[in-house]
Scaffold this motif. Structure first.
Motif, PDB file in Angstrom:
ATOM      1  N   GLY A 246      -6.856 -24.334  34.353  1.00 12.04           N
ATOM      2  CA  GLY A 246      -6.616 -22.939  34.001  1.00 12.04           C
ATOM      3  C   GLY A 246      -5.192 -22.481  34.263  1.00 12.04           C
ATOM      4  N   SER A 247      -4.439 -23.308  35.000  1.00  8.51           N
ATOM      5  CA  SER A 247      -3.086 -22.874  35.353  1.00  8.51           C
ATOM      6  C   SER A 247      -2.198 -22.712  34.116  1.00  8.51           C
ATOM      7  CB  SER A 247      -2.457 -23.868  36.318  1.00  8.51           C
ATOM      8  OG  SER A 247      -2.300 -25.102  35.667  1.00  8.51           O
ATOM      9  N   VAL A 248      -2.530 -23.402  33.005  1.00  7.01           N
ATOM     10  CA  VAL A 248      -1.701 -23.260  31.798  1.00  7.01           C
ATOM     11  C   VAL A 248      -1.645 -21.802  31.354  1.00  7.01           C
ATOM     12  CG1 VAL A 248      -1.741 -25.513  30.714  1.00  7.01           C
ATOM     13  CG2 VAL A 248      -3.695 -24.029  30.435  1.00  7.01           C
ATOM     14  N   PHE A 249      -2.758 -21.094  31.501  1.00  7.81           N
ATOM     15  CA  PHE A 249      -2.777 -19.703  31.042  1.00  7.81           C
ATOM     16  C   PHE A 249      -1.886 -18.832  31.925  1.00  7.81           C
ATOM     17  CE2 PHE A 249      -6.914 -21.536  29.887  1.00  7.81           C
ATOM     18  CZ  PHE A 249      -6.766 -21.486  28.522  1.00  7.81           C
ATOM     19  N   PHE A 250      -1.966 -19.097  33.238  1.00  3.35           N
ATOM     20  CA  PHE A 250      -1.135 -18.301  34.149  1.00  3.35           C
ATOM     21  C   PHE A 250       0.340 -18.585  33.908  1.00  3.35           C
ATOM     22  CE2 PHE A 250      -5.161 -18.714  36.590  1.00  3.35           C
ATOM     23  CZ  PHE A 250      -5.500 -17.382  36.541  1.00  3.35           C
ATOM     24  N   ARG A 251       0.663 -19.880  33.724  1.00  3.27           N
ATOM     25  CA  ARG A 251       2.073 -20.232  33.512  1.00  3.27           C
ATOM     26  C   ARG A 251       2.599 -19.602  32.237  1.00  3.27           C
ATOM     27  NH1 ARG A 251       1.630 -25.718  35.746  1.00  3.27           N
ATOM     28  NH2 ARG A 251       0.743 -26.242  33.739  1.00  3.27           N
ATOM     29  N   SER A 252       1.793 -19.713  31.164  1.00  4.34           N
ATOM     30  CA  SER A 252       2.252 -19.198  29.883  1.00  4.34           C
ATOM     31  C   SER A 252       2.355 -17.667  29.919  1.00  4.34           C
ATOM     32  CB  SER A 252       1.317 -19.690  28.788  1.00  4.34           C
ATOM     33  OG  SER A 252       1.084 -18.715  27.844  1.00  4.34           O
ATOM     34  N   ALA A 253       1.420 -17.016  30.626  1.00  3.00           N
ATOM     35  CA  ALA A 253       1.488 -15.556  30.741  1.00  3.00           C
ATOM     36  C   ALA A 253       2.730 -15.155  31.523  1.00  3.00           C
ATOM     37  CB  ALA A 253       0.233 -15.031  31.446  1.00  3.00           C
ATOM     38  N   TRP A 254       3.023 -15.901  32.579  1.00  8.30           N
ATOM     39  CA  TRP A 254       4.192 -15.606  33.396  1.00  8.30           C
ATOM     40  C   TRP A 254       5.466 -15.757  32.567  1.00  8.30           C
ATOM     41  CZ3 TRP A 254       6.160 -12.955  36.931  1.00  8.30           C
ATOM     42  CH2 TRP A 254       7.313 -13.330  37.627  1.00  8.30           C
ATOM     43  N   ALA A 255       5.527 -16.830  31.764  1.00  7.72           N
ATOM     44  CA  ALA A 255       6.703 -17.064  30.920  1.00  7.72           C
ATOM     45  C   ALA A 255       6.862 -15.914  29.926  1.00  7.72           C
ATOM     46  CB  ALA A 255       6.574 -18.389  30.182  1.00  7.72           C
ATOM     47  N   ALA A 256       5.742 -15.451  29.361  1.00  3.13           N
ATOM     48  CA  ALA A 256       5.799 -14.366  28.384  1.00  3.13           C
ATOM     49  C   ALA A 256       6.287 -13.079  29.048  1.00  3.13           C
ATOM     50  CB  ALA A 256       4.426 -14.145  27.760  1.00  3.13           C
ATOM     51  N   ARG A 258       8.128 -12.799  31.720  1.00  9.47           N
ATOM     52  CA  ARG A 258       9.529 -12.920  32.117  1.00  9.47           C
ATOM     53  C   ARG A 258      10.465 -12.671  30.943  1.00  9.47           C
ATOM     54  NH1 ARG A 258      10.473 -18.167  35.426  1.00  9.47           N
ATOM     55  NH2 ARG A 258      10.090 -18.813  33.305  1.00  9.47           N
ATOM     56  N   THR A 259      10.061 -13.166  29.745  1.00 12.21           N
ATOM     57  CA  THR A 259      10.917 -12.956  28.570  1.00 12.21           C
ATOM     58  C   THR A 259      10.570 -11.640  27.878  1.00 12.21           C
ATOM     59  OG1 THR A 259       9.361 -14.265  27.306  1.00 12.21           O
ATOM     60  CG2 THR A 259      11.298 -15.404  28.114  1.00 12.21           C
ATOM     61  N   ARG A 260       9.711 -10.841  28.487  1.00 11.83           N
ATOM     62  CA  ARG A 260       9.298  -9.536  27.960  1.00 11.83           C
ATOM     63  C   ARG A 260       8.751  -9.648  26.532  1.00 11.83           C
ATOM     64  NH1 ARG A 260      10.915  -5.664  31.258  1.00 11.83           N
ATOM     65  NH2 ARG A 260      12.364  -6.290  32.860  1.00 11.83           N
ATOM     66  N   THR A 261       8.003 -10.719  26.258  1.00 10.45           N
ATOM     67  CA  THR A 261       7.316 -10.822  24.977  1.00 10.45           C
ATOM     68  C   THR A 261       5.826 -10.729  25.263  1.00 10.45           C
ATOM     69  OG1 THR A 261       7.417 -13.189  25.244  1.00 10.45           O
ATOM     70  CG2 THR A 261       9.008 -12.212  23.736  1.00 10.45           C
ATOM     71  N   MET A 262       5.035 -10.543  24.218  1.00 10.73           N
ATOM     72  CA  MET A 262       3.609 -10.443  24.437  1.00 10.73           C
ATOM     73  C   MET A 262       2.964 -11.714  23.891  1.00 10.73           C
ATOM     74  SD  MET A 262       1.232  -9.170  25.820  1.00 10.73           S
ATOM     75  CE  MET A 262       1.955  -7.808  26.694  1.00 10.73           C
ATOM     76  N   HIS A 263       2.023 -12.189  24.615  1.00 11.18           N
ATOM     77  CA  HIS A 263       1.329 -13.413  24.241  1.00 11.18           C
ATOM     78  C   HIS A 263      -0.129 -13.211  24.581  1.00 11.18           C
ATOM     79  CE1 HIS A 263       0.331 -17.722  24.292  1.00 11.18           C
ATOM     80  NE2 HIS A 263       1.330 -17.831  23.458  1.00 11.18           N
ATOM     81  N   LEU A 264      -0.993 -13.845  23.810  1.00  6.32           N
ATOM     82  CA  LEU A 264      -2.417 -13.688  24.035  1.00  6.32           C
ATOM     83  C   LEU A 264      -2.808 -14.168  25.424  1.00  6.32           C
ATOM     84  CD1 LEU A 264      -4.824 -12.637  22.491  1.00  6.32           C
ATOM     85  CD2 LEU A 264      -5.334 -14.972  21.830  1.00  6.32           C
ATOM     86  N   ASP A 265      -1.998 -15.071  25.993  1.00  4.44           N
ATOM     87  CA  ASP A 265      -2.329 -15.589  27.315  1.00  4.44           C
ATOM     88  C   ASP A 265      -2.216 -14.529  28.408  1.00  4.44           C
ATOM     89  OD1 ASP A 265      -2.974 -18.002  26.386  1.00  4.44           O
ATOM     90  OD2 ASP A 265      -1.119 -19.017  26.941  1.00  4.44           O
ATOM     91  N   VAL A 266      -1.501 -13.422  28.142  1.00  2.00           N
ATOM     92  CA  VAL A 266      -1.360 -12.388  29.180  1.00  2.00           C
ATOM     93  C   VAL A 266      -2.711 -11.735  29.475  1.00  2.00           C
ATOM     94  CG1 VAL A 266      -0.214 -10.261  29.822  1.00  2.00           C
ATOM     95  CG2 VAL A 266       1.055 -12.043  28.633  1.00  2.00           C
TER      96      VAL A 266
END
Lengths: 838, 47
Positions: A246-256, A258-266
């Motif tokens: 499940g860490s992939v979702f947290f990592r990808s949400a964190w990356a999104a 940080r770059t102030r973009t929106m991603h479904l993973d958030v």
């Protein structure tokens, strides 16, 4: 795919005799009377000899049983020497030691090679018997789907070029697969994903079992000690599931974030995080609801969706790379003779060439470097580079560019630039630059994600406030309901819908000869925009054809007989158009390079050639003849005249005509709201004529465009943010393909365009483009329906949560139910179904 | 029923073992090519 690489089967055929190797009919002229073995071509003869002498005849028995008759093809031996495979630079890139302590020329080494023409289980058997064909090969394993073989050999007993020649002689020309480092990286990534899915699945299954026991306890009495045990056990497993796969979702949400973009993973990470943390708190304090079973199933389902999508995209990308690896990697270097003799040629890898050396380019081969012709006279086809379909004559002192094809006769070229310094190398740099600058296609799901997140947080806050106000004495109940809302409205179905719908479409499209590299493409193509079309090779066949003829039937046969003696594209076009069953024999045939040919057929001496050549032979053209030539030229055709006894008896006009389906397809595109634009490197007159034929306004056709012009035009069009689709085939289109929102490389395109494009069409013509647009539209419709369905579900679930009516049991039933609905909708989607899309 | 206190941790150990075996198989490349072995088994004779 392999169908592209097969050259045409020999004609005319005799149906009675089958080739001993491939089983296809043997041409009448090659039948050896009385021989027990018959062969349709030299390739089959070699392959049969090798297979027979190594005692591998069982191959034929297997093949008889296992091969689909449609797949039969003659052995495609290239008879290349593969000397470049022994180059240290080659080994550095593609080979790896297969045992510790292996050094160059010592120990076991391994290499992965793409093989052309492998197609059935018998091929697997034959390729894996390579150790019996080539001494020193230790192991050979074939991956049939990818057409990739991994060979392990003993470097002291054999070298890679011999192995390559052995594979070639069996009829499977090998090509270096990919940079070995890159491949290792990809393989590691693939395996990591699989491990994640497996672990998430195991966790989800176990937590569900424990959950079942807990739910059973709801209806019966369960001792609190056992309930606590089950809760602690679910917590243990779920923490593993959330923290590892499940860490992939947290990592990808964190990356999104940080770059102030929106991603479904958030929103997904929010649900997983809130549900997980509150679940742990509730387990520790031994009260309140836990949603561990729903959370681990969520992680598992989402990862499965992503895994399937990733695999499908990798599959399409592999097919394209197979084509990409077919590029020649060797050149013929001339070792100059200091005494002024002709010198010797040897095969070297293109990378090892440097300026000042001399290379030989044979007829039909592509020029490996930029340079100056020092010997020979020939014609080169620059269409790959410039988009111009007419061949250009080159002689000593003229410049030739890498990537152009030598058509007529052997030339020698003094190397001026190699690799990245060549014009084509600079174009490739432009491609890289354009790809880097391209704005990513914003996925629909990500656009929705922002609203979704806001909705989730707003409703959660509302629930929290409402329940705090209703029952101020019990704040943990309020938190329970708020967390339940976050978990239950987690965009699981939303997260599954897009990857699944895209994967189903990409898979079906691949079966229909449309290879799509990424999912964003379908979304961009779903709504119409500007479609920039290249002319040569895209709207036209990309080859010279006879368009107009003014000759009597008998002369046609005679002209055909003479032109049979040349391999020039014009001659081949004439032969193709005039060939008849009773072919005459031509005698005393003479060529004049860049001019024409002459020969004697049935006592008639005919001269065939360009107007200038004919004029010089018969001493000037009459006014009417000059008018005929001018007519042809103004219709954008290449004129060829036929003369006999000092006067002109006929003319032929050649051009690269539009494909039959092109006008229909362009009209169809316009009716669907696309704005087709013609952009070509060919002459203005030719392009204008094509635009008229296609029914396009003069303003949306532009000729004489250099590759740089094309990139500029595409950037201009897309500067307003509109969708710009570029359809092209050549190197000259590559940078424009990369600069466009979506680049589509058409059938038979150059490697560079494959690298730059997002879509590759394995079928010729524009009809796959139409199919692609239609399929994209249907895919997006499916996605929208799925999104609507999952939103309805979320609204219903959210209202239950606000009212405090949800329990872990209801969540455990409702959440997978919504995902299954989405799954069913995706699989039923009509996108890229044969018969349903036009 | 107190046997559950023993059985559940035991089941965890078993599941852990299975996961470890799965990861080992993935790392060995057992799942890299899922198509060819099906063909290979049909034609293998002296392999």
């Amino acid at each position: 795919m392999s169908a592209d690489t097969r050259t045409s089967t020999p004609s005319p055929q005799c149906a009675d005799v089958a080739c001993s190797h491939c089983g296809l009919a043997v041409p009448t002229g090659l039948v050896e009377h009385g021989a027990s073995e018959q062969f349709c071509c030299a390739g089959c003869r070699t392959a049969y000899a090798v297979i027979h002498s190594c005692g591998l005849d069982r191959y034929y028995a297997l093949r008889e049983k296992l091969e689909d008759r449609e797949d039969r093809a003659p052995a495609q031996s290239t008879r290349a020497r593969y000397a470049e495979f022994d180059d240290p630079a080659f080994a550095e890139l593609y080979c790896r030691p297969a045992e510790p302590g292996a050094a160059p020329g010592h120990g076991l080494w391994s290499c992965e090679l793409f093989l052309q023409c492998v197609h059935c289980a018998a091929c697997v058997w034959l390729v894996e018997r390579l150790p019996r064909v080539c001494d020193g090969v230790v192991e050979s394993r074939l991956d049939l789907r990818r057409g990739m073989v991994r060979v392990v050999w003993d470097a002291e007993r054999v070298n890679l070029s011999r192995i390559a020649r052995a594979l070639d002689s069996l009829g499977y020309p090998p090509h270096p697969a990919r940079d070995a480092n890159d491949r290792d990286l990809r393989r590691r990534e693939d395996r990591r994903q699989l491990v994640r899915v497996g672990v998430a699945g195991a966790c989800a299954g176990n937590v569900m079992l424990l959950g079942l026991a807990l739910y059973a306890g709801l209806f019966d009495v369960m001792e609190s000690a056992y309930a606590a045990l089950f809760r602690w056990a679910s917590m243990g497993i779920s923490v593993v599931s959330l923290a590892w796969p499940g860490s992939v979702f947290f990592r990808s949400a964190w990356a999104a974030l940080r770059t102030r973009t929106m991603h479904l993973d958030v929103p997904i990470a929010l649900a997983l995080g809130a549900g997980g943390v509150w679940g742990v708190v509730n387990t520790l304090r031994g009260a309140g609801e836990i949603y561990f079973d729903s959370l681990s199933v969520l992680v598992f389902l989402l990862l499965v969706g992503r895994f399937i999508q990733h695999r499908q995209q990798r599959r399409s990308a592999d097919s394209v790379e197979m084509l990409f690896s077919l590029t020649p990697t060797s050149a013929l270097l001339v070792d100059e003779d200091p005494d002024g003799g002709p010198g010797y040629t040897r095969e070297v890898s293109i990378q090892s060439l440097c300026a000042g050396q001399m290379v030989e380019v044979r007829a039909g081969a592509s020029v490996p470097v930029d340079g100056v012709v020092v010997a020979g006279l020939s014609q080169v086809d620059q269409s790959l580079l410039t988009g111009e379909s007419r061949a250009v004559t080159v002689e000593t002192g003229d410049r030739v560019a890498a990537g152009t094809v030598n058509l007529a006769s052997t030339i020698r070229v003094r190397v001026e630039a190699t690799g990245a310094q060549t014009r084509i190398g600079r174009l490739m740099a432009l491609v890289q630059d354009s790809l880097g600058r391209r704005a990513p296609i914003v996925r629909l799901a990500d656009r929705i994600a922002g609203w979704f997140l806001a909705g989730m947080l707003g409703l959660a806050a509302l629930t929290l406030g409402l329940w705090l106000a209703l029952d101020p004495a019990n704040p943990s109940l309020a938190v329970d309901h708020a967390v339940a809302l976050l978990v239950v409205t987690c965009p699981c179905a939303l997260g599954l819908a897009t990857p699944l719908a895209l994967t189903v479409s990409i898979g079906r499209a691949a079966r229909r000869g449309i290879l799509i590299k990424g999912g964003g493409v379908l979304q961009a193509l779903a709504s119409p925009g500007t479609m920039v079309l290249d002319k040569t090779g895209t709207l036209t066949v990309g080859r010279m054809r006879v368009v107009r003829t003014r000759l009597d039937r008998e002369t046609r046969a005679a002209v055909c007989a003479i032109e049979l003696h040349s391999t020039h594209p014009i001659a081949r076009a004439i032969v193709e158009a005039f060939a008849s069953a009773d072919a005459d024999e031509a005698a005393d045939v003479a060529h004049t390079l860049g001019g024409g040919m002459e020969g004697t057929v049935r006592g008639r001496r005919l001269v065939i050639g360009s107007p200038t050549f004919i004029a010089s032979r018969i001493g000037g053209l009459s006014d009417s003849d000059a008018r005929a030539v001018a007519d042809l030229t103004s219709a954008a055709l290449t004129p060829v005249l036929v003369a006999e006894d000092g006067r002109i008896i006929g003319s032929i006009g050649l051009g690269d005509p539009l494909r039959q389906d092109s006008s229909g397809a362009v009209a169809d595109l316009r009716s669907r709201g696309w704005n087709p634009v013609l952009l070509s490197g060919d002459h203005e007159t030719v392009v204008a004529a094509a635009a008229t034929d296609l029914g396009l306004p003069r303003a949306s056709a532009r000729g004489g465009a250099t590759p740089e012009d094309k990139v500029g035009a595409v950037r201009d069009l897309s500067s307003s943010g509109a969708t710009v689709v570029m359809v092209g085939d050549g190197v000259n289109d590559a940078a424009a393909l990369a600069a466009a929102t979506v680049g589509i490389a058409v059938h038979g395109g150059a490697e560079a365009s494959l690298a730059a494009a997002d879509v590759y069409l394995a079928r010729p013509g524009l009809s796959p483009v139409l199919e692609l647009c239609e399929g994209a539209r249907r895919t997006m419709r499916t996605i929208r329906i799925c999104l609507a369905a999952s939103l309805c579900y979320n609204v219903a679930a959210a209202s239950l949560c606000v009212a405090g009516l949800i329990s872990p049991l209801i969540a455990a039933v409702v959440m997978p139910a919504s995902s299954l609905t989405v799954l069913a909708l995706c699989v039923r989607s009509g996108a890229f179904r044969s018969g349903r899309s036009s | 029923m107190s046997i559950l206190f023993l059985i559940i941790p035991l089941a965890f150990l078993l599941a852990g073992g299975a996961i470890a075996a799965f990861i080992y198989a993935v790392r060995q490349g057992q799942f890299d090519d899922l198509d060819t072995p099906a063909h290979r088994v049909v034609v293998d004779d002296d392999g």
